[in-house]
Motif scaffolding. Structure first.
Motif, PDB file in Angstrom:
ATOM      1  N   GLU A  33      34.351  41.976 -24.564  1.00 44.55           N
ATOM      2  CA  GLU A  33      33.905  41.073 -25.624  1.00 44.55           C
ATOM      3  C   GLU A  33      33.753  39.653 -25.106  1.00 44.55           C
ATOM      4  O   GLU A  33      32.785  38.952 -25.429  1.00 44.55           O
ATOM      5  N   SER A  43      23.473  36.872 -30.863  1.00 45.18           N
ATOM      6  CA  SER A  43      24.248  38.107 -30.972  1.00 45.18           C
ATOM      7  C   SER A  43      25.585  37.837 -31.636  1.00 45.18           C
ATOM      8  O   SER A  43      26.037  36.693 -31.700  1.00 45.18           O
ATOM      9  N   LYS A  44      26.221  38.919 -32.096  1.00 47.90           N
ATOM     10  CA  LYS A  44      27.588  38.868 -32.604  1.00 47.90           C
ATOM     11  C   LYS A  44      28.304  40.130 -32.159  1.00 47.90           C
ATOM     12  O   LYS A  44      27.685  41.187 -32.022  1.00 47.90           O
ATOM     13  N   GLN A  45      29.619  40.007 -31.902  1.00 46.27           N
ATOM     14  CA  GLN A  45      30.404  41.129 -31.408  1.00 46.27           C
ATOM     15  C   GLN A  45      31.563  41.452 -32.350  1.00 46.27           C
ATOM     16  O   GLN A  45      32.091  40.561 -33.015  1.00 46.27           O
ATOM     17  N   LEU A  46      31.942  42.738 -32.355  1.00 46.25           N
ATOM     18  CA  LEU A  46      33.108  43.186 -33.104  1.00 46.25           C
ATOM     19  C   LEU A  46      33.917  44.124 -32.228  1.00 46.25           C
ATOM     20  O   LEU A  46      33.368  44.899 -31.449  1.00 46.25           O
ATOM     21  N   LEU A  65      25.873  43.295 -31.654  1.00 45.99           N
ATOM     22  CA  LEU A  65      24.639  43.242 -32.427  1.00 45.99           C
ATOM     23  C   LEU A  65      23.775  42.154 -31.806  1.00 45.99           C
ATOM     24  O   LEU A  65      24.038  40.959 -31.963  1.00 45.99           O
ATOM     25  N   ILE A 179      21.105  40.342 -38.170  1.00 41.35           N
ATOM     26  CA  ILE A 179      22.330  40.469 -37.371  1.00 41.35           C
ATOM     27  C   ILE A 179      23.533  40.036 -38.178  1.00 41.35           C
ATOM     28  O   ILE A 179      24.572  40.708 -38.193  1.00 41.35           O
ATOM     29  N   ASP A 180      23.399  38.914 -38.884  1.00 40.41           N
ATOM     30  CA  ASP A 180      24.510  38.415 -39.702  1.00 40.41           C
ATOM     31  C   ASP A 180      24.854  39.413 -40.807  1.00 40.41           C
ATOM     32  O   ASP A 180      26.038  39.611 -41.130  1.00 40.41           O
ATOM     33  N   TYR A 183      26.699  42.351 -39.291  1.00 43.98           N
ATOM     34  CA  TYR A 183      28.040  41.883 -38.902  1.00 43.98           C
ATOM     35  C   TYR A 183      28.971  41.837 -40.107  1.00 43.98           C
ATOM     36  O   TYR A 183      30.120  42.303 -40.047  1.00 43.98           O
ATOM     37  N   GLU A 184      28.484  41.293 -41.207  1.00 43.92           N
ATOM     38  CA  GLU A 184      29.302  41.193 -42.419  1.00 43.92           C
ATOM     39  C   GLU A 184      29.616  42.575 -42.999  1.00 43.92           C
ATOM     40  O   GLU A 184      30.686  42.773 -43.588  1.00 43.92           O
ATOM     41  N   LEU A 187      32.392  43.939 -40.447  1.00 38.63           N
ATOM     42  CA  LEU A 187      33.610  43.143 -40.256  1.00 38.63           C
ATOM     43  C   LEU A 187      34.827  43.680 -41.013  1.00 38.63           C
ATOM     44  O   LEU A 187      35.929  43.735 -40.445  1.00 38.63           O
TER      45      LEU A 187
END
Length: 268
Positions: A33, A43-46, A65, A179-180, A183-184, A187
């Protein structure tokens, strides 16, 4: 990776690594990560996403993402020689000529994660999702299919180079708002209670192989140590003392309670 990787922001400093090193089950995921944050593009990571799937949960190590697609990572913080093929149910770790251990095929493991992710986000099959199986730099990949369609098996130091090469020249298929949104949606699945985690483990205990033909030969099982699919530690034979599975035997990770992975003995 060392000093250069730290200087480029691809690897945390030694102090930060030390703060996370007491959790063998999640250390590799933390390093993945951290490195992904240095990639170009939005991008976003989880991490540790518990996706509902077919009446149970599928725990995904890391999801990125990215504007060019979705990347699903399975982390294996193992050492030694790693031998396995894309279709075999189990892979083998060789520590020396007298010591070999086996673990569930991470390519098949990540395929389940991807199916669960597609179902949860209601993604079309045409949406690009890449599977990355990332091993520690302490191992050697021997007789392993390192790359096939949408699947990459690689050691952690080469991960970013591979992803950068893959996204270079790629047209964005997601915008920032998409992407957001994804992500939401995902999450809340990273913030699970201890009861939900226990339910996930209980479901794993009841998973049986899909086909008797896929079962590995019994003889190697008796001679080999069974590796934890999460942190790579040796598994210990235990007996459930309570709950619906009271009295049943199962393999529990020797790093418990830091790692709570369980394997149903019927899988062997």
């Amino acid at each position: 990776m060392g000093f250069i990787a730290w200087l480029m922001g691809e690897e945390p400093g030694l102090f930060e690594q030390w703060l996370h090193s007491d959790d063998p089950g999640h250390f590799g995921e933390y390093l993945i990560e951290y490195a992904l944050n240095s990639l170009p593009g939005y991008s976003k990571q989880l991490c540790n996403v518990y996706l509902p799937y077919k009446g149970r949960t599928s725990e995904v190590d890391v999801i990125m993402l990215h504007e060019t697609g979705i990347y699903v990572f399975e982390s294996k913080n193992y050492s030694g020689w790693i031998v396995g093929d894309e279709s075999g149910q189990y892979w083998t770790q060789f520590l020396n000529k007298n010591t070999k251990n086996r673990f569930y095929n991470p390519i098949l493991q990540n395929k389940t994660h991807i199916r669960a992710l597609r179902q949860y986000l209601q993604l079309d099959d045409k949406i690009r999702i890449l599977s990355y199986i990332v091993f520690s730099q302490r191992c050697e990949l021997k007789k392993v299919c390192e790359k096939s369609a949408d699947t990459v098996v690689i050691k952690r130091p080469g991960m970013l180079k591979s992803i950068r090469a893959g996204i270079k020249g790629q047209t964005a298929i997601f915008n920032k708002e998409q992407i957001d949104f994804m992500y939401e949606e995902l999450l809340p699945l990273t913030d699970v209670t201890s009861e939900e985690k226990k339910a996930h483990i209980d479901k794993i205990q009841n998973i049986k192989p899909q086909s008797r033909k896929e079962k590995p030969a019994k003889e190697p099982v008796k001679a080999a140590v069974i590796l934890c699919p999460k942190c790579g530690g040796p598994m210990i034979l235990r007996t459930a003392s309570k709950g619906a599975n009271k009295g049943k035997k199962f393999y529990g990770c020797s790093n418990f309670p830091k790692c709570r992975a369980i394997i149903n003995i019927e899988d062997f």
